[in-house]
Design a protein around this motif. Structure first.
Motif, PDB file in Angstrom:
ATOM      1  N   LYS A 226       0.833  -1.200   0.000  1.00  0.00           N
ATOM      2  CA  LYS A 226       0.000   0.000   0.000  1.00  0.00           C
ATOM      3  C   LYS A 226       0.875   1.262   0.000  1.00  0.00           C
ATOM      4  N   GLY A 227       0.308   2.331  -0.516  1.00  0.00           N
ATOM      5  CA  GLY A 227       0.944   3.640  -0.414  1.00  0.00           C
ATOM      6  C   GLY A 227       2.108   3.884  -1.337  1.00  0.00           C
ATOM      7  N   MET A 228       2.272   3.106  -2.412  1.00  0.00           N
ATOM      8  CA  MET A 228       3.392   3.333  -3.319  1.00  0.00           C
ATOM      9  C   MET A 228       3.311   4.706  -3.977  1.00  0.00           C
ATOM     10  N   GLY A 229       2.141   5.274  -4.039  1.00  0.00           N
ATOM     11  CA  GLY A 229       1.979   6.598  -4.620  1.00  0.00           C
ATOM     12  C   GLY A 229       2.714   7.685  -3.863  1.00  0.00           C
ATOM     13  N   LYS A 230       3.132   7.406  -2.612  1.00  0.00           N
ATOM     14  CA  LYS A 230       3.880   8.392  -1.831  1.00  0.00           C
ATOM     15  C   LYS A 230       5.343   8.484  -2.251  1.00  0.00           C
ATOM     16  N   LEU A 231       5.803   7.508  -3.052  1.00  0.00           N
ATOM     17  CA  LEU A 231       7.201   7.535  -3.503  1.00  0.00           C
ATOM     18  C   LEU A 231       7.302   8.416  -4.742  1.00  0.00           C
ATOM     19  N   LYS A 232       7.101   9.715  -4.547  1.00  0.00           N
ATOM     20  CA  LYS A 232       6.979  10.644  -5.669  1.00  0.00           C
ATOM     21  C   LYS A 232       8.289  10.883  -6.407  1.00  0.00           C
ATOM     22  N   LEU A 234      10.146   8.411  -7.503  1.00  0.00           N
ATOM     23  CA  LEU A 234      10.406   7.256  -8.364  1.00  0.00           C
ATOM     24  C   LEU A 234      10.521   7.670  -9.832  1.00  0.00           C
ATOM     25  N   GLN A 235      11.617   7.264 -10.438  1.00  0.00           N
ATOM     26  CA  GLN A 235      11.832   7.499 -11.861  1.00  0.00           C
ATOM     27  C   GLN A 235      11.799   6.184 -12.647  1.00  0.00           C
ATOM     28  N   THR A 236      12.229   5.102 -11.994  1.00  0.00           N
ATOM     29  CA  THR A 236      12.208   3.783 -12.612  1.00  0.00           C
ATOM     30  C   THR A 236      11.395   2.836 -11.743  1.00  0.00           C
ATOM     31  N   LEU A 237      10.355   2.275 -12.311  1.00  0.00           N
ATOM     32  CA  LEU A 237       9.568   1.218 -11.681  1.00  0.00           C
ATOM     33  C   LEU A 237       9.226   0.242 -12.793  1.00  0.00           C
ATOM     34  N   ALA A 250      -4.909   0.685  -8.935  1.00  0.00           N
ATOM     35  CA  ALA A 250      -4.305   1.434 -10.040  1.00  0.00           C
ATOM     36  C   ALA A 250      -4.245   2.924  -9.745  1.00  0.00           C
ATOM     37  N   GLY A 251      -5.188   3.427  -8.956  1.00  0.00           N
ATOM     38  CA  GLY A 251      -5.206   4.853  -8.641  1.00  0.00           C
ATOM     39  C   GLY A 251      -3.980   5.324  -7.907  1.00  0.00           C
ATOM     40  N   LEU A 256       2.768   9.243  -9.337  1.00  0.00           N
ATOM     41  CA  LEU A 256       4.107   8.879  -9.815  1.00  0.00           C
ATOM     42  C   LEU A 256       4.330   9.439 -11.213  1.00  0.00           C
ATOM     43  N   VAL A 257       4.374  10.751 -11.296  1.00  0.00           N
ATOM     44  CA  VAL A 257       4.440  11.415 -12.604  1.00  0.00           C
ATOM     45  C   VAL A 257       5.841  11.407 -13.195  1.00  0.00           C
ATOM     46  N   ASN A 258       6.876  11.021 -12.414  1.00  0.00           N
ATOM     47  CA  ASN A 258       8.251  11.037 -12.913  1.00  0.00           C
ATOM     48  C   ASN A 258       8.699   9.696 -13.474  1.00  0.00           C
ATOM     49  N   LEU A 259       7.806   8.709 -13.520  1.00  0.00           N
ATOM     50  CA  LEU A 259       8.190   7.402 -14.043  1.00  0.00           C
ATOM     51  C   LEU A 259       8.656   7.530 -15.487  1.00  0.00           C
TER      52      LEU A 259
END
Length: 678
Positions: A226-232, A234-237, A250-251, A256-259
């Motif tokens: 849970k809460g992966m969206g807090k890792l703002k 993140l560039q590579t996933l 999915a929400g 994660l806009v920097n992926l």
């Protein structure tokens, strides 16, 4: 996105791997760095790389602060100020020295790939990797990549490495990661690729607020924490597995806009509605270059809401600069409008696979940069028509369909019956740049194929038993392979340009032989023919002069050419259940032959080889009893040849002297040893 650390690691490894080629000599840098050592895991660009080939050792100095060795016998020579350490162990190294050196490296910043195999007893507990970590609390970079250890590598003490920026556990047997890993607030890169036993990430991954790169490719993760969206940051996933709850749905991708780079979303069937898909904000992730959208198999197609599936995919629309797209397992009956739209002007690769409910392909012909298209396992598609080329098949102002496509692969389409021709002049024909066309396992396809492919170089048709149309006109074709019972006609194929031909069946083999009678194949280097019962022979009782590889299978009435002149080009020859008229075989005509395979030749009684080549394989020749071979032959393999086997076992005169010096002789899978080679 590759970090600076990874680039430096790759550069060091490349130099280490090429030290013998570079001829590095042992040297010591006289001038040393002075002053305070910066708190960093990066080696300065002014490093001097030296080594000694005689001891298979490479020691790299960055001032005095970087040490690397391929053997541990000299490992204690390192300077007390060493900050960066990496080494690979050989089987004769003393493993106890690991502890010695690490105990004196309490201020080390880097500990790179310790490549220990199970032959060192590492998995039996001789050395605990956790002990290493207890001694090296200042580490910034840590790699246990490919460590052969079946139990968990880490325990809670990993959380004490508060300075750690880079952790690589790739290719290990790690089963679970300790929760204390989530205390590493400075961690920027975590690599877990190919950890086949890893099914779950720590529940508090959201605490790694500085994490930029997370590689979980080829793991068995069941869902995301849970809460992966807090890792703002993140560039590579590499992959996001949608869970069943709002906290890991999915929400959670929305922030994660920097992926960037390659990104895959799995288990999209867990997306409950299109609103959740919209929250993922895929259209805003402008740094992603390659996207894969994947549904898992399992649910009965009759239970699927097709409209809801289409709405979900519609809301997962990516940004317009995407270069590669894969959609697999999609369960709707039609694709949303964005799939195939021409505004994807940079898309070069598109794959649609396993979309078993779809009954019509999207319009893909107007993708301006598309170079590779793969379509497979679309079970309900019966027809490919004009809509495949253009939006409605009527707008004549649109560009030439598939104007940049170079590779088209269509496979496993069980219901596909018709490929409608696109009516136009040759100058406006679709696929003007197509170089490779593959059609495989489409058992109901009858026709038509594209009529004119000016750039086609390779055509492969396999398992299309009802295909009876003419093959495309292809003036520069180089490779042709047709397998199965299909009767595709080759009227306009230019034999003079072909380099490799593999054909199966009466019609195809007869066409090739007839064509060789009328046109000399000056470029043909590879010829495979199979499953032809017709009584035919090579034109002029000779092989094409450029031929290097010849394979004849299940062609019992084909007459093998016993050339009077030598054929210098042939290097590989295979005769399997073919050429029944051949009772004795002398290979004097092929002085440069390297590989010979003879199988299931019932009438063959003798074989004579005068020239040297690496390998001879003979099987299923029940009447073969005499062979004469050069003593320089490297390997002889014999199976199910009872007369010959008996004579070899007994070291029969006129046979054994010609083979006694062959290093490797195998009879029915068992090696025959002799005094000359044992």
């Amino acid at each position: 996105m590759v970090t600076r650390i990874e680039k430096i690691i790759a550069r060091r490894q490349d130099i280490a791997n090429h030290k013998d080629i570079l001829g590095l000599e042992k040297a010591i840098k006289n001038n040393h760095m002075s002053g305070r050592i910066e708190s960093t895991s990066l080696v300065q660009k002014s490093d001097v790389f030296v080594g000694r080939d005689q001891e298979r050792e490479a020691t790299f100095y960055g001032g005095k602060f970087y040490f690397r060795t391929f053997e541990l016998k000299n490992v204690l020579r390192h300077d007390a100020k060493t900050r960066h350490l990496s080494y690979a162990l050989c089987s004769n190294d003393s493993i106890s020295k690991i502890v010695e050196v690490c105990d004196s490296l309490k201020h080390a910043r880097t500990l790179l790939k310790i490549n220990l195999g199970t032959y060192h007893g590492f998995s039996k507990g001789i050395i605990d990797p956790c002990h290493l970590l207890e001694q090296m609390k200042c580490l910034r970079v840590l790699s246990f990549k490919s460590l052969s250890r079946e139990e968990d590598l880490l325990h809670d003490s990993i959380g004490e490495l508060i300075h750690l920026r880079y952790l690589d556990l790739s290719n290990t047997f790690v089963v679970a990661l300790p929760e204390s890993l989530c205390d590493l607030y400075n961690l920027q890169t975590l690599k877990l690729s190919n950890c086949k036993n890893l099914k779950k990430l720590p529940s508090n991954m959201q605490n790694l607020v500085n994490l930029r790169h997370l590689d979980i490719e080829d793991t068995e993760l069941e869902e995301m924490p849970k809460g992966m969206g807090k890792l703002k940051e993140l560039q590579t996933l590499t992959c996001y597995i949608v869970g069943n709850h709002e906290e890991n749905g999915a929400g959670d991708l929305g922030e994660l806009v920097n992926l960037g780079g390659s990104f895959r979303i799995e288990k999209i069937e867990n997306v409950v509605n299109s609103n959740e898909a919209w929250k993922a904000r895929m259209v805003d992730k402008k740094y992603i270059s390659s996207l894969c959208l994947k549904w898992s198999a399992g649910e009965d197609s009759e239970m699927v809401d097709s409209q809801m599936e289409k709405d979900v995919l519609a809301k997962l629309e990516p940004h317009k600069d995407l270069k590669e797209l894969t959609i697999t397992g999609y369960r709707g009956t039609m694709f949303p409008d964005w799939v195939g739209k021409s505004w994807y002007h940079k898309m070069t690769v598109l794959e649609l696979s396993g979309c078993g409910n779809c009954w019509v392909l999207p319009s893909l012909g107007q993708l301006p940069s598309l170079e590779s298209l793969l379509i497979s396992n679309l079970d309900m598609v019966k027809r490919i028509g004009g809509e495949f080329y253009k939006d409605d098949g009527t707008d004549h102002h649109q560009e030439t369909p598939f104007r940049s496509l170079k590779t088209l692969d269509i496979s496993r389409m069980p219901c596909w019956e018709e490929w409608e021709s696109f009516e136009c002049d040759d100058d406006d024909a679709p696929f003007p740049q197509l170089k490779v066309l593959m059609i495989k396992k489409c058992p109901k396809l009858r026709g038509d194929l594209p009529t004119f492919l000016p750039s086609l170089k390779a055509l492969w048709i396999f398992g299309c038993k009802q295909l009876g149309c003419y093959l495309p006109r292809a003036p520069i074709i180089r490779k042709l392979r047709i397998f199965g019972k299909q009767e595709a006609r080759m009227r306009d194929i230019a034999l003079s340009t072909l380099e490799q031909v593999s054909v199966n069946g009466e019609q195809q083999v007869e066409y090739v032989f007839n064509a060789m009678t009328h046109t000399q194949p000056t470029s043909l280097t590879w010829l495979e023919i199979s499953n032809c019962s017709s009584a035919i022979s090579f034109p002029g009782d000779s092989l094409p002069p450029s031929l290097q590889h010849l394979s004849i299978k299940n062609c019992m009435n084909v007459k093998f050419p016993m050339q009077h002149q030598q054929h210098h080009s042939l290097q590989s020859l295979e005769i399997d259940n073919s050429c029944n008229s051949l009772t004795s075989f002398a290979l004097l005509a092929f002085p440069n032959l390297k590989y010979l395979t003879i199988q299931r030749r019932e009438n063959l009684t003798s074989l004579e080889v005068s020239q040297s080549f690496p390998q001879l394989s003979i099987s299923g020749c029940s009447k073969l009893e005499n062979i004469r071979l050069p003593v320089s032959l490297s390997q002889l393999i014999i199976n199910k040849c009872p007369l010959l086997e008996e004579r070899i076992q007994k070291k029969y005169p006129y046979i054994w002297p010609t083979i006694s010096h062959i290093p490797y002789i195998y009879v029915n899978g068992k090696r025959i040893r002799n005094n000359s080679t044992s």
